[in-house]
Write a protein that holds these residues in place. Structure first.
Motif, PDB file in Angstrom:
ATOM      1  N   ARG A 208      -2.605 -97.386  15.892  1.00  0.00           N
ATOM      2  CA  ARG A 208      -3.465 -98.033  16.888  1.00  0.00           C
ATOM      3  C   ARG A 208      -2.856 -97.962  18.280  1.00  0.00           C
ATOM      4  O   ARG A 208      -3.542 -97.630  19.268  1.00  0.00           O
ATOM      5  CB  ARG A 208      -3.697 -99.500  16.503  1.00  0.00           C
ATOM      6  N   ALA A 211      -3.030 -94.533  19.893  1.00  0.00           N
ATOM      7  CA  ALA A 211      -4.395 -94.246  20.329  1.00  0.00           C
ATOM      8  C   ALA A 211      -4.683 -94.921  21.664  1.00  0.00           C
ATOM      9  O   ALA A 211      -5.328 -94.342  22.548  1.00  0.00           O
ATOM     10  CB  ALA A 211      -5.399 -94.701  19.276  1.00  0.00           C
ATOM     11  N   PHE A 214      -3.474 -92.915  24.390  1.00  0.00           N
ATOM     12  CA  PHE A 214      -4.106 -91.588  24.446  1.00  0.00           C
ATOM     13  C   PHE A 214      -3.250 -90.507  23.787  1.00  0.00           C
ATOM     14  O   PHE A 214      -3.216 -89.367  24.233  1.00  0.00           O
ATOM     15  CB  PHE A 214      -4.431 -91.222  25.903  1.00  0.00           C
ATOM     16  N   PRO A 216      -3.318 -88.944  20.200  1.00  0.00           N
ATOM     17  CA  PRO A 216      -4.017 -88.952  18.908  1.00  0.00           C
ATOM     18  C   PRO A 216      -3.076 -88.644  17.750  1.00  0.00           C
ATOM     19  O   PRO A 216      -2.184 -87.789  17.866  1.00  0.00           O
ATOM     20  CB  PRO A 216      -5.067 -87.852  19.078  1.00  0.00           C
ATOM     21  N   THR A 218      -2.915 -87.186  14.048  1.00  0.00           N
ATOM     22  CA  THR A 218      -3.692 -86.364  13.126  1.00  0.00           C
ATOM     23  C   THR A 218      -3.681 -86.952  11.726  1.00  0.00           C
ATOM     24  O   THR A 218      -4.682 -86.903  11.013  1.00  0.00           O
ATOM     25  CB  THR A 218      -3.145 -84.930  13.107  1.00  0.00           C
ATOM     26  N   ALA A 428      -7.598 -98.104  14.239  1.00  0.00           N
ATOM     27  CA  ALA A 428      -7.149 -96.744  14.548  1.00  0.00           C
ATOM     28  C   ALA A 428      -8.117 -95.709  13.990  1.00  0.00           C
ATOM     29  O   ALA A 428      -8.429 -94.711  14.654  1.00  0.00           O
ATOM     30  CB  ALA A 428      -5.751 -96.525  13.993  1.00  0.00           C
ATOM     31  N   ARG A 431     -11.336 -95.589  16.010  1.00  0.00           N
ATOM     32  CA  ARG A 431     -11.154 -94.940  17.302  1.00  0.00           C
ATOM     33  C   ARG A 431     -10.956 -93.436  17.157  1.00  0.00           C
ATOM     34  O   ARG A 431     -11.302 -92.668  18.054  1.00  0.00           O
ATOM     35  CB  ARG A 431      -9.937 -95.541  18.017  1.00  0.00           C
ATOM     36  N   ASN A 432     -10.360 -93.042  16.046  1.00  0.00           N
ATOM     37  CA  ASN A 432     -10.075 -91.623  15.824  1.00  0.00           C
ATOM     38  C   ASN A 432     -10.540 -91.251  14.426  1.00  0.00           C
ATOM     39  O   ASN A 432      -9.740 -91.192  13.488  1.00  0.00           O
ATOM     40  CB  ASN A 432      -8.583 -91.343  15.998  1.00  0.00           C
ATOM     41  N   THR A 434     -11.187 -88.593  13.090  1.00  0.00           N
ATOM     42  CA  THR A 434     -10.681 -87.327  12.543  1.00  0.00           C
ATOM     43  C   THR A 434      -9.321 -87.507  11.872  1.00  0.00           C
ATOM     44  O   THR A 434      -8.830 -86.585  11.212  1.00  0.00           O
ATOM     45  CB  THR A 434     -10.548 -86.267  13.653  1.00  0.00           C
ATOM     46  N   ALA A 435      -8.695 -88.662  12.044  1.00  0.00           N
ATOM     47  CA  ALA A 435      -7.380 -88.901  11.450  1.00  0.00           C
ATOM     48  C   ALA A 435      -7.504 -89.071   9.942  1.00  0.00           C
ATOM     49  O   ALA A 435      -8.552 -89.474   9.419  1.00  0.00           O
ATOM     50  CB  ALA A 435      -6.745 -90.140  12.064  1.00  0.00           C
ATOM     51  N   ARG A 469     -11.503 -90.670   4.548  1.00  0.00           N
ATOM     52  CA  ARG A 469     -10.316 -90.196   5.269  1.00  0.00           C
ATOM     53  C   ARG A 469      -9.037 -90.795   4.690  1.00  0.00           C
ATOM     54  O   ARG A 469      -7.939 -90.412   5.094  1.00  0.00           O
ATOM     55  CB  ARG A 469     -10.407 -90.534   6.756  1.00  0.00           C
TER      56      ARG A 469
END
Length: 514
Positions: A208, A211, A214, A216, A218, A428, A431-432, A434-435, A469
């Motif tokens: 978190r 993120a 800024f 990211p 993976t 987290a 917000r992302n 794709t993680a 995910r």
């Protein structure tokens, strides 16, 4: 790898609060030596990776530029890997709080590791060999020691309370990661986090926090996870629920229950029993009728191998120390905690009080001295000469007084003294999206039981797209999955898949088949 509860117990009765205790014991290290590097080669099964190993320190600085501390790191970067920015970099650490990163490195996923011997204690000299399951095959690796552990130091005059807590610890790691990416020209590389035990608390908050800055992430690997600290609080029914499947697996392993049963099926059945039958009985407390309590004690006895009478005396709540002492008491042996398959001889009666027993663990004694010696030889191989003493664990100065309070994200600034950092993980992921997150556990881990990790994530009510995910993997091992070499092989395959890398593809350019 380390035991928060042991640290808490060791700090009790010191004549002051735990917080006062660890500040008073805070040490100062001499000036750090120069960093050192060596070009080495990893080889296994016809594969070959040339890599550079670097040992040194990263300055951890505040936003205003003042020095907070110097974090020791040991990094392994593959040579000739083509576009270096396309290759992932994984930041790795153990937990504690107060543990250095030696176990997960030379014990686990680094390019060199100490060969283990099942559940037997290792004799010296320990054999160090190229690790066939090293994560270096998929990612560059940076092993970090938290401030105040290993060779990492706090800056003179810096308040330890600013680093030794849930919030400050994650902040210092975020700053160290930013600094390493900058110094090594790796902005843009896929960033992964690999934490074990308390390192999974760090992972969740760090995902978190990065993120918000800024950066990211993976993916994150959570090995032997603890998310909700309520499970560590005395008397928590969630703790007893989590331990039950581990007790059942252990009793089966030693032939005290479940004879002839399949290991996986026995554990899975115990997981289901904990939720569907054991949980309602615990929730009833003393409202549970005597006949039902006796019936539940008999059912538990069949699962965990202790007598119904002992289980009833414990009001169906068998604490870990009681289980460790009791299962093999007729053989004069006690169980390990990080891995209950390991055993040692029972202590003398005068040495069997709660604090020394809780802090003694055969599964640690079996391997950690060998890891320490091998790690120091490895540093010499690289050309790094540190201080004479490299503490693998610093509970006396760090773990005892750790500030566990944490601001719950999205809850109006509320600070929880027993935090559930799974909420940080949920933030987290939202917000992302794709993680990816891998939650790894062992059936014989009594320090961070697998049921609790599954339960904590299930209570986040993630939408399907995010829940997909998060993957779970359960192994026939204890807390330190890599100690068990069959598990290490499975772990290597699972990590390869997690990193999106087929077993026979995606090698760095320096890798070739012999």
């Amino acid at each position: 790898m380390a035991d928060e509860e042991v640290g808490r117990r060791q700090g009790e009765g010191d004549g002051g609060s735990p917080r006062q205790f660890y500040i008073a014991g805070a040490s100062r290290f001499p000036p750090v030596p120069q960093s050192a590097s060596a070009d080495l080669v990893w080889e296994s099964g016809g594969e070959r990776i040339a890599y550079r190993a670097t040992a040194g320190h990263i300055d951890v600085r505040s936003d205003g530029g003042s020095l907070m501390g110097r974090m020791f790191h040991l990094s392994y970067v593959a040579a000739g890997a083509g576009d270096a920015l396309a290759r992932p970099v994984t930041f790795c650490y153990n937990g504690g709080p107060g543990s250095a990163s030696v176990p997960i490195n030379v014990g686990g996923i680094g390019p060199r590791r100490v060969a283990t011997a099942g559940i037997s204690h290792l004799a010296q000299p320990a054999v160090m060999e190229d690790n066939p399951a090293t994560l270096l095959r998929a990612s560059d690796l940076v092993f970090l020691d938290a401030l105040g552990t290993g060779y990492s130091e706090l800056a003179e005059g810096f308040d330890p309370t600013q680093a030794w807590g849930v919030e400050g610890d994650a902040d210092s790691f975020a700053r160290a990661i930013e600094a390493w990416l900058t110094e090594n020209g790796r902005w843009g590389s896929p960033v992964y986090l690999f934490g074990e035990s308390y390192g999974t608390v760090r992972n969740a908050v760090l995902m978190r926090l990065l993120a918000e800055r800024f950066i990211p992430v993976t993916g994150a690997v959570m090995m032997s996870s603890v998310f909700d600290w309520v499970t560590k609080m005395p008397g928590s029914d969630l703790s007893y629920l989590g331990l039950l499947p581990t007790y059942a697996a252990t009793a089966r392993y030693f032939g005290r229950a479940g004879r002839g049963s399949d290991e996986e099926a026995w554990f899975d059945d115990a997981m289901a029993f904990a939720e569907r039958a054991y949980a309602p009985a615990l929730l009833a407390g003393d409202r549970l009728p005597a006949a039902e309590r006796a019936s539940m004690a008999r059912r538990l006895s069949e699962l965990i191998g202790l007598s119904p009478e002992l289980i009833e005396r414990c009001r169906l709540r068998v604490d870990l120390d009681t289980f460790r002492r009791s299962l093999l008491a007729d053989e004069g042996r006690v169980l390990g905690r990080f891995d209950t398959r390991f055993t040692s001889y029972a202590p003398l009666a005068l040495q069997g009080t709660e604090v020394p027993f809780a802090g003694s663990d055969a599964s640690s004694d079996a391997v950690e001295p060998a890891w320490n010696a091998a790690f120091r030889r490895h540093l010499a191989e690289i050309g790094y000469r540190g201080a004479p003493r490299y503490p693998l664990s610093s509970f006396a100065t760090i773990g005892v007084g750790w500030d566990r309070s944490h601001i719950v994200p999205g809850a109006g600034g509320m600070r929880a003294d027993a935090p559930n950092v799974a909420y940080d993980l949920a933030v987290a992921l939202r917000r992302n999206p794709t993680a990816r997150v891998a939650v790894l556990g062992g059936r014989y881990d009594a320090a961070t039981p697998f049921w609790n990790a599954v339960h904590d994530v299930s209570r986040l009510f993630l939408p399907d797209a995010l829940r997909e995910r998060v993957t779970f993997r359960l192994y026939s091992c204890g807390h330190m999955a890599y100690v068990d070499e069959p598990t290490l092989e499975l772990l290597g395959r699972d990590l390869a898949a997690f990193y999106g890398r087929a077993e026979a593809a995606g090698r760095p350019a320096a890798t070739a088949r012999g």
